[in-house]
Design an enzyme around this catalytic site. Structure first.
Site, short mmCIF file in Angstrom:
data_model
loop_
_atom_site.label_atom_id
_atom_site.label_comp_id
_atom_site.label_asym_id
_atom_site.label_seq_id
_atom_site.Cartn_x
_atom_site.Cartn_y
_atom_site.Cartn_z
CG ASP A 28 -1.91 1.21 1.32
OD1 ASP A 28 -2.40 1.46 0.26
OD2 ASP A 28 -2.31 1.50 2.38
N GLY A 47 -8.93 5.94 2.14
CA GLY A 47 -9.49 6.59 3.29
C GLY A 47 -10.71 6.21 3.59
CB SER A 66 -11.37 4.30 8.41
OG SER A 66 -10.63 3.04 8.35
CG ASN A 125 -7.00 0.81 0.15
OD1 ASN A 125 -7.43 -0.12 -0.62
ND2 ASN A 125 -6.23 1.45 -0.05
P1 13P Z 1 -8.09 4.79 6.49
O1 13P Z 1 -7.06 4.68 7.34
O2 13P Z 1 -8.71 6.17 6.21
O3 13P Z 1 -8.82 3.41 6.58
O4 13P Z 1 -7.29 4.75 4.93
C1 13P Z 1 -6.73 3.40 4.61
C2 13P Z 1 -6.05 3.47 3.45
O5 13P Z 1 -6.56 4.18 2.25
C3 13P Z 1 -5.12 2.86 3.20
O6 13P Z 1 -4.40 3.27 1.85
#
Ligand code: 13P
Length: 279
Positions: free
Chosen positions: A82, A204, A206, A225
């Site tokens: 990632d 992003g 979460s 993700n």
């Molecule tokens: P979050 O931490 O907001 O879940 O984002 C995760 C992400 O996009 C990892 O690449």
């Protein structure tokens, strides 16, 4: 099962209009939890590590651990880099056995991002590569950035010139904990979808409302993700266990509590993104 490629996972998700969860892990317990959630729900799953995680321990260590857990799982498990920061990091992860790689040149000028992504796709060969254009906001690995929405025309050119397998969009999400309500530009996502016919990735996630996540999936996202949600779940489990028994000194005691919270969170996210039963 042996580690799987995200290629067939994401192409099936794209045509089936669901998304596969990509869970960021920090330790063995989180990897076990994410994979056991997927096994219970008969879902494919992607496990991923950020550069910050790979500075904490080597990619070969995470890869070996996830490979062993996946070997005993009845569902496909992919291992993904990632936000790969450099060509060298992507090359090392591929050599270690990661089954897909993200190269994140999103902070570079457009032509430099294209050049870096091209170098990585050439090196990666059959290994699928994800890249990002525009900037997902917020804090990842302690680095902050403002949201810079993806330009659909540039996105089409970027995908065509780089030969990437999947594309991370910047449509208003941010890494880390949201300070206010995230406002996603679904119309922009649809414009990107209309001109970029490869799997689209939402970073992003979460803290994004369930309805918004589902709308993104209906509008073309097929990899979602999650990092912060799982980190918070793990830490909450550990905190609760230690509060209950402050004298405990066995890491297995509080590690198991963290692991269980991550498993429950991962199951919820898999149900939300619609991949339950797809494996
Ligand atoms: P979050 O931490 O907001 O879940 O984002 C995760 C992400 O996009 C990892 O690449």
């Amino acid at each position: 099962m042996p580690l799987a490629s995200i290629r067939s996972m994401l192409l099936a998700a794209k045509s089936g209009q669901y998304a596969v969860c990509a869970f960021n892990i920090e330790n063995m317990e989180m990897a076990q939890a994410a994979i056991s959630a997927a096994a219970e729900l008969r879902s494919p799953v992607i496990i991923q590590t950020t550069p910050g995680t790979l500075k904490y321990a080597a990619p070969e260590i995470y890869l070996a651990m996830v490979r062993q857990i996946a070997a005993a799982a009845p569902v496909p498990v992919a291992m993904h880099l990632d936000h790969g920061e450099t060509y060298e990091m992507a090359e090392r992860c591929r050599a270690a056995g990661y089954t897909s790689l993200m190269i994140d040149g999103s902070k570079l000028p457009f032509e430099d991002n294209v050049a870096l992504s091209c170098r990585v796709t050439a090196m990666a060969g059959e290994t699928p590569v994800e890249a990002e254009l525009g900037t997902v906001g917020g804090k990842e690995d302690g680095h902050g950035a403002a949201i810079d929405y993806t330009d659909p025309d540039k996105a089409a050119e970027f995908a065509a010139r780089t030969g990437i397998f999947s594309f991370a969009v910047a449509i208003g999400t941010a890494h880390g904990v949201y300070k206010g309500e995230p406002r996603l530009d679904i119309a922009l996502l649809k414009k990107i979808r209309a001109v970029v016919n490869i799997p689209l990735v939402l970073h992003g996630t979460s803290g994004v409302a369930a309805g918004d996540v589902q709308e993104c999936i209906a509008s073309g996202i097929c990899k979602v993700n999650y990092a912060t949600d799982l980190r918070m779940a793990y830490t909450a489990g550990v905190r609760e266990a230690l509060a209950l028994k402050p004298d405990s000194f066995d890491p297995k005691y509080f590690g198991a509590a963290g692991r269980e919270k991550v498993r429950l969170t991962a199951m919820e996210r898999i149900r939300l993104t619609g991949s339950q039963g797809a494996a």
